[in-house]
Design a protein around this motif. Structure first.
Motif, PDB file in Angstrom:
ATOM      1  N   GLU A  24      41.163  49.948  29.589  1.00 42.26           N
ATOM      2  CA  GLU A  24      40.060  49.226  30.228  1.00 42.26           C
ATOM      3  C   GLU A  24      40.440  48.786  31.641  1.00 42.26           C
ATOM      4  OE1 GLU A  24      37.146  46.980  27.618  1.00 42.26           O
ATOM      5  OE2 GLU A  24      39.078  46.394  26.758  1.00 42.26           O
ATOM      6  N   PRO A  25      40.618  49.736  32.545  1.00 37.49           N
ATOM      7  CA  PRO A  25      41.007  49.399  33.919  1.00 37.49           C
ATOM      8  C   PRO A  25      39.875  48.713  34.661  1.00 37.49           C
ATOM      9  CG  PRO A  25      40.440  51.707  33.773  1.00 37.49           C
ATOM     10  CD  PRO A  25      40.392  51.178  32.369  1.00 37.49           C
ATOM     11  N   GLU A  26      40.255  47.838  35.590  1.00 33.56           N
ATOM     12  CA  GLU A  26      39.271  47.147  36.421  1.00 33.56           C
ATOM     13  C   GLU A  26      39.706  47.244  37.879  1.00 33.56           C
ATOM     14  OE1 GLU A  26      37.480  43.525  34.009  1.00 33.56           O
ATOM     15  OE2 GLU A  26      39.666  43.468  33.974  1.00 33.56           O
ATOM     16  N   VAL A  27      38.735  47.432  38.752  1.00 32.42           N
ATOM     17  CA  VAL A  27      38.986  47.647  40.175  1.00 32.42           C
ATOM     18  C   VAL A  27      38.593  46.403  40.964  1.00 32.42           C
ATOM     19  CG1 VAL A  27      38.366  49.070  42.182  1.00 32.42           C
ATOM     20  CG2 VAL A  27      38.578  50.127  39.914  1.00 32.42           C
ATOM     21  N   GLY A  28      39.414  46.050  41.967  1.00 30.92           N
ATOM     22  CA  GLY A  28      39.024  45.001  42.904  1.00 30.92           C
ATOM     23  C   GLY A  28      39.655  43.653  42.639  1.00 30.92           C
ATOM     24  N   LEU A  29      38.940  42.621  43.012  1.00 31.40           N
ATOM     25  CA  LEU A  29      39.461  41.250  42.980  1.00 31.40           C
ATOM     26  C   LEU A  29      39.099  40.494  41.704  1.00 31.40           C
ATOM     27  CD1 LEU A  29      38.673  40.236  46.668  1.00 31.40           C
ATOM     28  CD2 LEU A  29      40.936  40.660  45.707  1.00 31.40           C
ATOM     29  N   ARG A  30      38.010  40.891  41.067  1.00 28.63           N
ATOM     30  CA  ARG A  30      37.565  40.229  39.845  1.00 28.63           C
ATOM     31  C   ARG A  30      37.884  41.128  38.655  1.00 28.63           C
ATOM     32  NH1 ARG A  30      36.621  34.822  40.756  1.00 28.63           N
ATOM     33  NH2 ARG A  30      35.498  34.565  42.711  1.00 28.63           N
ATOM     34  N   LEU A  31      38.833  40.713  37.838  1.00 29.08           N
ATOM     35  CA  LEU A  31      39.296  41.522  36.716  1.00 29.08           C
ATOM     36  C   LEU A  31      39.216  40.691  35.428  1.00 29.08           C
ATOM     37  CD1 LEU A  31      42.618  42.823  38.386  1.00 29.08           C
ATOM     38  CD2 LEU A  31      40.306  43.708  38.728  1.00 29.08           C
ATOM     39  N   ALA A  70      62.934  27.468  43.456  1.00 23.11           N
ATOM     40  CA  ALA A  70      62.012  28.369  42.756  1.00 23.11           C
ATOM     41  C   ALA A  70      62.184  29.800  43.259  1.00 23.11           C
ATOM     42  CB  ALA A  70      60.564  27.922  42.962  1.00 23.11           C
ATOM     43  N   VAL A  71      61.950  30.740  42.368  1.00 26.68           N
ATOM     44  CA  VAL A  71      61.930  32.165  42.688  1.00 26.68           C
ATOM     45  C   VAL A  71      60.593  32.725  42.212  1.00 26.68           C
ATOM     46  CG1 VAL A  71      62.902  34.418  42.071  1.00 26.68           C
ATOM     47  CG2 VAL A  71      64.420  32.537  42.670  1.00 26.68           C
ATOM     48  N   LEU A  72      60.030  33.677  42.957  1.00 26.86           N
ATOM     49  CA  LEU A  72      58.729  34.257  42.625  1.00 26.86           C
ATOM     50  C   LEU A  72      58.889  35.701  42.157  1.00 26.86           C
ATOM     51  CD1 LEU A  72      55.412  33.866  44.533  1.00 26.86           C
ATOM     52  CD2 LEU A  72      56.223  36.173  44.042  1.00 26.86           C
ATOM     53  N   LEU A  73      58.175  36.051  41.086  1.00 30.02           N
ATOM     54  CA  LEU A  73      58.104  37.423  40.587  1.00 30.02           C
ATOM     55  C   LEU A  73      56.640  37.848  40.578  1.00 30.02           C
ATOM     56  CD1 LEU A  73      60.500  37.188  37.500  1.00 30.02           C
ATOM     57  CD2 LEU A  73      61.082  37.926  39.819  1.00 30.02           C
ATOM     58  N   ARG A  74      56.363  39.049  41.019  1.00 30.24           N
ATOM     59  CA  ARG A  74      54.962  39.482  41.179  1.00 30.24           C
ATOM     60  C   ARG A  74      54.643  40.790  40.459  1.00 30.24           C
ATOM     61  NH1 ARG A  74      53.101  44.190  44.353  1.00 30.24           N
ATOM     62  NH2 ARG A  74      51.104  43.684  45.298  1.00 30.24           N
ATOM     63  N   ALA A  75      53.427  40.853  39.922  1.00 27.30           N
ATOM     64  CA  ALA A  75      52.852  42.096  39.403  1.00 27.30           C
ATOM     65  C   ALA A  75      51.409  42.189  39.879  1.00 27.30           C
ATOM     66  CB  ALA A  75      52.902  42.136  37.885  1.00 27.30           C
ATOM     67  N   ASP A  76      51.011  43.356  40.365  1.00 28.56           N
ATOM     68  CA  ASP A  76      49.603  43.573  40.693  1.00 28.56           C
ATOM     69  C   ASP A  76      48.899  44.156  39.471  1.00 28.56           C
ATOM     70  OD1 ASP A  76      51.154  45.830  40.999  1.00 28.56           O
ATOM     71  OD2 ASP A  76      50.398  46.369  42.965  1.00 28.56           O
ATOM     72  N   MET A  77      47.589  43.899  39.344  1.00 29.87           N
ATOM     73  CA  MET A  77      46.878  44.168  38.093  1.00 29.87           C
ATOM     74  C   MET A  77      45.724  45.145  38.205  1.00 29.87           C
ATOM     75  SD  MET A  77      46.634  40.358  36.388  1.00 29.87           S
ATOM     76  CE  MET A  77      45.328  39.726  37.479  1.00 29.87           C
ATOM     77  N   ASP A  78      45.292  45.503  39.424  1.00 32.50           N
ATOM     78  CA  ASP A  78      44.049  46.262  39.576  1.00 32.50           C
ATOM     79  C   ASP A  78      44.267  47.761  39.461  1.00 32.50           C
ATOM     80  OD1 ASP A  78      45.502  45.877  42.016  1.00 32.50           O
ATOM     81  OD2 ASP A  78      43.797  46.632  43.156  1.00 32.50           O
ATOM     82  N   ALA A  79      43.174  48.442  39.112  1.00 30.21           N
ATOM     83  CA  ALA A  79      43.179  49.894  38.972  1.00 30.21           C
ATOM     84  C   ALA A  79      42.534  50.544  40.190  1.00 30.21           C
ATOM     85  CB  ALA A  79      42.433  50.287  37.705  1.00 30.21           C
ATOM     86  N   LEU A  80      42.369  51.849  40.118  1.00 27.82           N
ATOM     87  CA  LEU A  80      41.788  52.635  41.216  1.00 27.82           C
ATOM     88  C   LEU A  80      40.455  53.261  40.802  1.00 27.82           C
ATOM     89  CD1 LEU A  80      45.066  54.385  42.293  1.00 27.82           C
ATOM     90  CD2 LEU A  80      43.584  53.193  43.904  1.00 27.82           C
ATOM     91  N   PRO A  81      39.578  53.528  41.762  1.00 24.77           N
ATOM     92  CA  PRO A  81      38.332  54.235  41.451  1.00 24.77           C
ATOM     93  C   PRO A  81      38.575  55.735  41.307  1.00 24.77           C
ATOM     94  CG  PRO A  81      38.413  53.705  43.787  1.00 24.77           C
ATOM     95  CD  PRO A  81      39.637  53.083  43.174  1.00 24.77           C
ATOM     96  N   VAL A  82      39.276  56.100  40.249  1.00 21.52           N
ATOM     97  CA  VAL A  82      39.686  57.482  39.983  1.00 21.52           C
ATOM     98  C   VAL A  82      39.254  57.842  38.560  1.00 21.52           C
ATOM     99  CG1 VAL A  82      41.682  59.004  39.641  1.00 21.52           C
ATOM    100  CG2 VAL A  82      41.650  57.415  41.567  1.00 21.52           C
ATOM    101  N   GLN A  83      38.706  59.032  38.386  1.00 22.92           N
ATOM    102  CA  GLN A  83      38.345  59.508  37.048  1.00 22.92           C
ATOM    103  C   GLN A  83      39.576  60.109  36.391  1.00 22.92           C
ATOM    104  OE1 GLN A  83      35.321  59.217  35.410  1.00 22.92           O
ATOM    105  NE2 GLN A  83      36.499  59.966  33.658  1.00 22.92           N
ATOM    106  N   GLU A  84      40.019  59.530  35.304  1.00 23.19           N
ATOM    107  CA  GLU A  84      41.269  59.961  34.663  1.00 23.19           C
ATOM    108  C   GLU A  84      41.143  61.361  34.073  1.00 23.19           C
ATOM    109  OE1 GLU A  84      44.706  58.427  31.549  1.00 23.19           O
ATOM    110  OE2 GLU A  84      43.158  57.057  32.266  1.00 23.19           O
ATOM    111  N   ASP A  85      42.225  62.130  34.194  1.00 23.56           N
ATOM    112  CA  ASP A  85      42.285  63.493  33.669  1.00 23.56           C
ATOM    113  C   ASP A  85      43.692  63.768  33.138  1.00 23.56           C
ATOM    114  OD1 ASP A  85      41.662  66.144  33.069  1.00 23.56           O
ATOM    115  OD2 ASP A  85      42.124  66.852  35.092  1.00 23.56           O
TER     116      ASP A  85
END
Length: 398
Positions: A24-31, A70-85
């Motif tokens: 269930e991928p989601e694109v953009g800022l609202r996920l 403090a130390v910061l660890l990051r992960a990005d969560m958004d997908a791409l507008p690509v049709q999976e194949d």
């Protein structure tokens, strides 16, 4: 502090999370679905959790049992507008959307790091900020999170920041690499609209055709770049989209192009902008057409702090002996983690998640509809991130 067995014990759980995100991928800022899954994965852990105002982010703070920074660890969560194949059994169920860049692995890996660190919380010499970020793929989500106070989440600005990005091709799964200094390119973009005078295709002299000057702009830009920019500080200008006309025998009123620009220094970044503007204006004037240019500075150069990159590579070498590399040159892709690294010394690392294929060099690359990532690296990602945070805090208080 953490062992490979500790991380491996999380493998099944992290794989299940990653595949749920992939379906269930989601694109953009609202996920909303992605944010909900992240919050569910963090439920019950000793965390201070907040969510974004202008985007679907999750920020979590783990307080260590000992005083420290403090130390910061990051992960990005958004997908791409690509049709999976890909044909995998957990393929995207959302038409036109796909986790083609591996951000689903980033999320699962960071959740694993949270679990490892939370289990040893009393031993931590400081706090860890976990940054689950939407909108990396062109939306500047990292900058929005910074504007919303990300670096104040723990009460003090982090002393270091780390992120992992997986890749699906090039070398067997499990290899880790980075480099100090310039690690990834800046990413800028521009649109050009050439405005002429429409007419009949049989009588171009009675019109003012915008297509020839647009084509000349495309080809001239390539020459101008090679003759205006230092070859040792390169730039790439790629025109990815052209649009003009409605019929073969109609000269259109206007013609348009869209392009991307990649550079590896701020000086060249500014120089390229001038080259583009001069080229467009000069050609337009020569053809007696008007030209409108919308030039946008998007993501800056990703600059790894030299000491932090060296430290990260040393830790990776201890954890994954014989499977680390120092990148000999920057990567022409771009990353909005660059905004974080402008304010906090740190490093982005690459982790190969190439599937087991005969020739890794031939595996589909990130952003491809056929890109497949190997879930077996998820414990490695969790172990590396958790160890980086714990060891960096220990070093800061030693």
């Amino acid at each position: 502090m953490f062992t490979h067995d500790d991380a491996a014990a999380l493998g099944e759980e992290l794989t299940a999370l990653r595949r749920a995100l992939h379906r269930e991928p989601e694109v953009g800022l609202r996920l909303p679905r992605t944010q909900e899954r992240v919050l569910a994965a963090l439920e019950g852990l000793p965390l201070e959790i907040s969510t974004g105002k202008d985007l679907g982010s999750v920020t979590a703070v783990l307080r260590g049992g000992r005083p420290g920074p403090a130390v910061l660890l990051r992960a990005d969560m958004d997908a791409l507008p690509v049709q999976e194949d890909t044909g995998v059994d957990y393929a995207s169920r959302i038409p036109g959307a796909m986790h083609a860049c591996g951000h689903d692995l980033h999320v699962a890996g960071l959740v694993g790091a949270v679990r490892l660190l939370a289990a040893r919380r009393e031993e931590l010499a400081g706090d860890v900020v976990f940054m689950f970020q939407p909108g990396e793929e062109g939306y500047g989500g990292a900058k929005i999170m910074l504007d919303e106070g990300l670096l104040d989440a723990a009460g003090s600005k982090p002393v270091a920041a780390y992120a992992i990005h997986v890749f699906s091709t090039g070398m067997p799964a499990g290899f880790v690499g980075t480099r100090g200094g310039t690690f990834m390119a800046s990413s800028d973009s521009f649109d050009v609209r050439v405005v002429g005078k429409g007419g009949h295709g049989s009588s171009p002299h009675a019109a003012c055709d915008p297509i020839p000057p647009l084509c000349e702009i495309v080809t001239t830009l390539q020459t101008r770049v090679t003759r205006s920019i230092n070859a040792l500080d390169p730039a790439v200008v790629t025109v990815g989209k052209l649009r003009a006309g409605t019929a073969r025998n109609v000269i259109p009123e206007d013609a348009r192009l869209e392009a991307t620009v990649r550079t590896f220094s701020e000086e060249t970044r500014q120089n390229i902008r001038e080259v583009v503007l001069e080229t467009v204006e000069g050609i337009a004037s020569a053809h007696r057409v008007k030209a409108e240019v919308d030039y946008r500075h998007d993501y800056p150069v990703t600059e790894n702090a030299v000491d932090e990159a060296r430290f990260a590579l040393e830790i990776a070498g201890e954890l994954f002996e014989g499977r680390t590399f120092e990148s000999p040159q920057p990567i022409p892709g771009s990353e909005d983690f660059a905004y974080v690294l402008q304010q906090v010394p740190g490093a982005m690392l690459f982790l190969s998640a190439c599937p087991p294929v005969p020739n890794p060099a031939e595996a589909p690359i990130n952003h491809s509809p056929q890109a497949v990532f190997d879930d077996s690296v998820l414990p490695n990602a969790a172990l590396l991130l958790a160890t980086l945070a714990a060891r960096r805090l220990e070093g800061a208080t030693a």
